[in-house]
Design an enzyme around this catalytic site. Structure first.
Site, PDB file in Angstrom:
ATOM      1  N   THR A  14       0.866  -1.186   0.000  1.00  0.00           N
ATOM      2  CA  THR A  14       0.000   0.000   0.000  1.00  0.00           C
ATOM      3  C   THR A  14       0.898   1.230   0.000  1.00  0.00           C
ATOM      4  O   THR A  14       2.043   1.167   0.458  1.00  0.00           O
ATOM      5  CB  THR A  14      -0.884   0.047   1.247  1.00  0.00           C
ATOM      6  N   TRP A  73     -20.120  15.864  11.911  1.00  0.00           N
ATOM      7  CA  TRP A  73     -19.176  15.519  10.846  1.00  0.00           C
ATOM      8  C   TRP A  73     -19.496  16.218   9.538  1.00  0.00           C
ATOM      9  O   TRP A  73     -20.643  16.243   9.118  1.00  0.00           O
ATOM     10  CB  TRP A  73     -19.187  14.010  10.595  1.00  0.00           C
TER      11      TRP A  73
HETATM   12  P1  ADP Z   1      -3.741   4.242  -0.829  1.00  0.00           P
HETATM   13  O1  ADP Z   1      -4.412   5.335  -1.632  1.00  0.00           O
HETATM   14  O2  ADP Z   1      -3.822   4.414   0.642  1.00  0.00           O
HETATM   15  O3  ADP Z   1      -2.472   3.771  -1.362  1.00  0.00           O
HETATM   16  P2  ADP Z   1      -5.330   2.415  -2.229  1.00  0.00           P
HETATM   17  O4  ADP Z   1      -4.766   2.827  -3.507  1.00  0.00           O
HETATM   18  O5  ADP Z   1      -5.500   0.987  -1.938  1.00  0.00           O
HETATM   19  O6  ADP Z   1      -4.568   2.952  -1.040  1.00  0.00           O
HETATM   20  O7  ADP Z   1      -6.659   3.240  -2.086  1.00  0.00           O
HETATM   21  C1  ADP Z   1      -7.773   2.773  -1.412  1.00  0.00           C
HETATM   22  C2  ADP Z   1      -8.632   3.917  -0.974  1.00  0.00           C
HETATM   23  O8  ADP Z   1      -8.933   4.784  -2.065  1.00  0.00           O
HETATM   24  C3  ADP Z   1      -9.976   3.478  -0.478  1.00  0.00           C
HETATM   25  O9  ADP Z   1      -9.913   3.010   0.844  1.00  0.00           O
HETATM   26  C4  ADP Z   1     -10.786   4.748  -0.610  1.00  0.00           C
HETATM   27  O10 ADP Z   1     -10.560   5.626   0.473  1.00  0.00           O
HETATM   28  C5  ADP Z   1     -10.216   5.382  -1.849  1.00  0.00           C
HETATM   29  N1  ADP Z   1     -11.088   5.088  -2.985  1.00  0.00           N
HETATM   30  C6  ADP Z   1     -10.916   4.178  -3.956  1.00  0.00           C
HETATM   31  N2  ADP Z   1     -11.930   4.222  -4.841  1.00  0.00           N
HETATM   32  C7  ADP Z   1     -12.788   5.185  -4.420  1.00  0.00           C
HETATM   33  C8  ADP Z   1     -14.041   5.696  -4.889  1.00  0.00           C
HETATM   34  N3  ADP Z   1     -14.616   5.270  -5.998  1.00  0.00           N
HETATM   35  N4  ADP Z   1     -14.613   6.667  -4.157  1.00  0.00           N
HETATM   36  C9  ADP Z   1     -14.054   7.144  -3.036  1.00  0.00           C
HETATM   37  N5  ADP Z   1     -12.884   6.706  -2.556  1.00  0.00           N
HETATM   38  C10 ADP Z   1     -12.253   5.735  -3.227  1.00  0.00           C
END
Ligand code: ADP
Length: 529
Positions: free
Chosen positions: A185, A431
């Protein structure tokens, strides 16, 4: 359903063929041999086919064996979306080793940590990235992929490795629960954490990606994954395209909006996927790019603004479909399609802006005890991080992944993400969803990007600060923006602090980097009264 298989009392009499990545490669080879694979390098388009790609994957697998790579060993990549990267996606798991895609945009310190933590033995790197990749201790071999003229003293040339390999190499059988790939991640908090995909989870994810209500790739599609193969497996699209036999177009280092738009037009792309920021940039291009071949776009990684969907409908007649997921969920975990009993026309946007329904096999719940956090489980969801005890808090005692996203569930089991737990703004004990406020701001025609972060406030504890990027000819000011928001969000949500900035800082994968904005607030560079 539980996360472990319960004991069998009366066994089904079906073959226990393991679900393996090799079956995706073999299918592409056997059924779709002549179907095209197009890969962009600094010299233009390299054209090949699935037949060639899988034959080269066999050669590569045998050459890796000769190099001493054994089942379970980690083979890393440091590259753009390319044909050679696709060969590695197919070859490495199919010889029993584990493909570790390194995020080329991670900070060097995190990269070093990740390579050491995964114990990578070999790294395949693109020549165009040779000058940015550090030397890692403990890595035995570097292999240079020739996507440009870059050099790397001491690295083995990729094409020589391919030439030395055996085209008749038989892919190996492993347990379907064996590791196939790993991806860390991006580490928005703390150190990056390693997610380890199994063969089984990868095959299941590929199948569910190709559901009609998902991205639904078909043989006749021309797929362009803009999402990087170095992050969350390009949303699984390379495997999905290979399984379906779609022509695949891989943009290599040419990730600028105008190059991507040109590629869409010249290759007659029908399906493309990327984060909202890239679609925003392509959508703004003047003159309007030719997207006439595109049938659908899948967009996710962060919330997809309704304004973006409207832009693509109105300017190009192309539907933008929202999907949600995370590295830990393979990554596709929900896709939004307007249900059969849902509204049409203008009212449908309210539904399309949701994250949608979970994909097959994934189970979800919203935990009120955890502030409305969305939790998921299923065979495509991680149940632990690789060698990382501090990561245990991301999993509940009863076996669910804590997503860190706050959600509401609307009728029809449609998921609406309200925010990330850490991005909510707590104003006067209530919130405010930063995502909803951003979407409302981005609906203003002058606004290109908007990111909302909490700033400390004596009276209300926290208040939202809107960091807004406007188009070049705009003279939008704070009061006009506040007036615009009046009928769009609750009155007490309207930010009194608005900063007009040139660009919202982005993370390694193109998402708004609120960590940087918060830091600027803490340093007094932003959000001062
Ligand atoms: P990081 O950005 O922490 O590296 P990831 O790429 O795995 O991790 O991203 C996951 C996060 O991205 C999700 O937990 C969520 O917060 C956000 N995310 C992904 N797709 C969407 C979406 N369609 N709408 C809102 N948030 C999203």
């Amino acid at each position: 359903m539980t996360t472990e298989a319960p004991p069998t009392t009366f066994e089904g009499l079906m073959m226990r063929t393991p679900l393996l990545v090799r079956s995706i490669a073999e299918r592409a080879e056997q059924l779709f041999g002549p179907r095209e694979v197009v890969s962009i390098t600094s010299d233009g388009a390299e054209r090949s086919t699935y037949g060639e790609v899988v034959e080269r994957a066999r050669r590569l697998a045998s050459a890796l064996r000769e190099l001493g790579i054994r089942p379970g060993d980690r083979v890393a990549t440091f590259g753009w979306n390319s044909r050679r990267h696709l060969e590695l996606y197919l070859a490495v798991p199919s010889m029993g080793a584990v493909l570790h895609t390194l995020n080329i945009r991670l900070f060097e310190d995190d990269l070093r940590y990740v390579v050491a933590h995964a114990e990578d033995r070999v790294i395949f790197l693109d020549a165009s990235l040779a000058h940015v990749m550090p030397r890692f201790e403990g890595v035995e071999h570097e292999v240079l992929m020739p996507d440009s003229d870059g050099e790397r003293p001491g690295a083995l040339p990729y094409e020589e490795l391919i030439n030395s390999g055996d085209p008749g190499f038989e892919f190996v059988d492993v347990d379907e629960n064996a590791a196939a790939a790993m991806c860390y991640t991006s580490g928005t908090t703390g150190r990056p954490k390693g997610v380890v995909y199994s063969h089984r989870s990868t095959v299941l994810h590929t199948l569910l990606t190709n559901q009609a209500d998902g991205p639904g790739l078909r043989e006749r599609d021309v797929a362009l994954p803009i999402v990087p193969m170095f992050h969350a497996n390009a949303w699984g699209l390379p495997y999905a395209a290979a399984m379906a036999g779609s022509k695949i177009v891989l943009p290599g280092p040419r990730m600028e909006p105008d190059s991507l738009a040109g590629l869409i037009a010249s290759e007659r792309v029908t399906f493309a996927a990327g984060v909202p920021t890239i679609w925003q940039a392509i959508g703004q291009l003047e003159p309007a790019p030719d997207l006439s071949s595109v049938k659908r776009i899948v967009c996710g990684g962060s919330a997809v603004p309704e304004a973006l969907m409207r832009l693509y409908d109105e300017r190009f007649g192309v539907p933008v479909i929202q999907a949600w997921g995370m590295t830990e969920t393979s990554p596709m975990a929900s896709v939004c399609r307007v249900p059969s009993d849902g509204p049409e026309g203008d009212e449908a946007y309210a539904i399309r802006a949701l994250q949608g329904r979970v994909v097959p096999l994934v189970d979800f719940r919203v935990d009120p005890e955890a502030g409305g956090e969305l939790q998921v489980r299923g065979p495509t969801i991680a149940h632990a991080y690789y060698n990382d005890e501090s990561g245990a808090q991301k999993f509940t005692d009863d076996g669910w992944l804590r997503t860190g996203d706050v959600a509401e569930v609307l009728p029809g089991a449609m998921i609406k993400l309200v925010d990330r737990t850490k991005d909510l703004v707590k104003s006067g004990g209530e919130w405010i969803s930063s995502v909803e406020l951003e979407n409302a701001i981005m609906a203003h025609p002058d606004v290109v990007e908007a990111a909302v972060v909490a700033v400390p406030d004596e009276r209300w504890d926290e208040r939202p600060l809107a960091c807004v990027v406007c188009g070049p000819d705009s003279d939008l000011d704070c009061d006009q923006l506040r007036t615009f928001l009046r009928d769009k969000v609750a009155k007490w949500w309207i930010p009194e602090r608005v900063e007009f900035i040139n660009e919202v800082p982005k993370t390694s994968v193109g998402k708004f980097d609120k960590k940087v904005l918060r830091q600027q607030v803490a340093e007094g560079k932003l959000g001062g009264d």
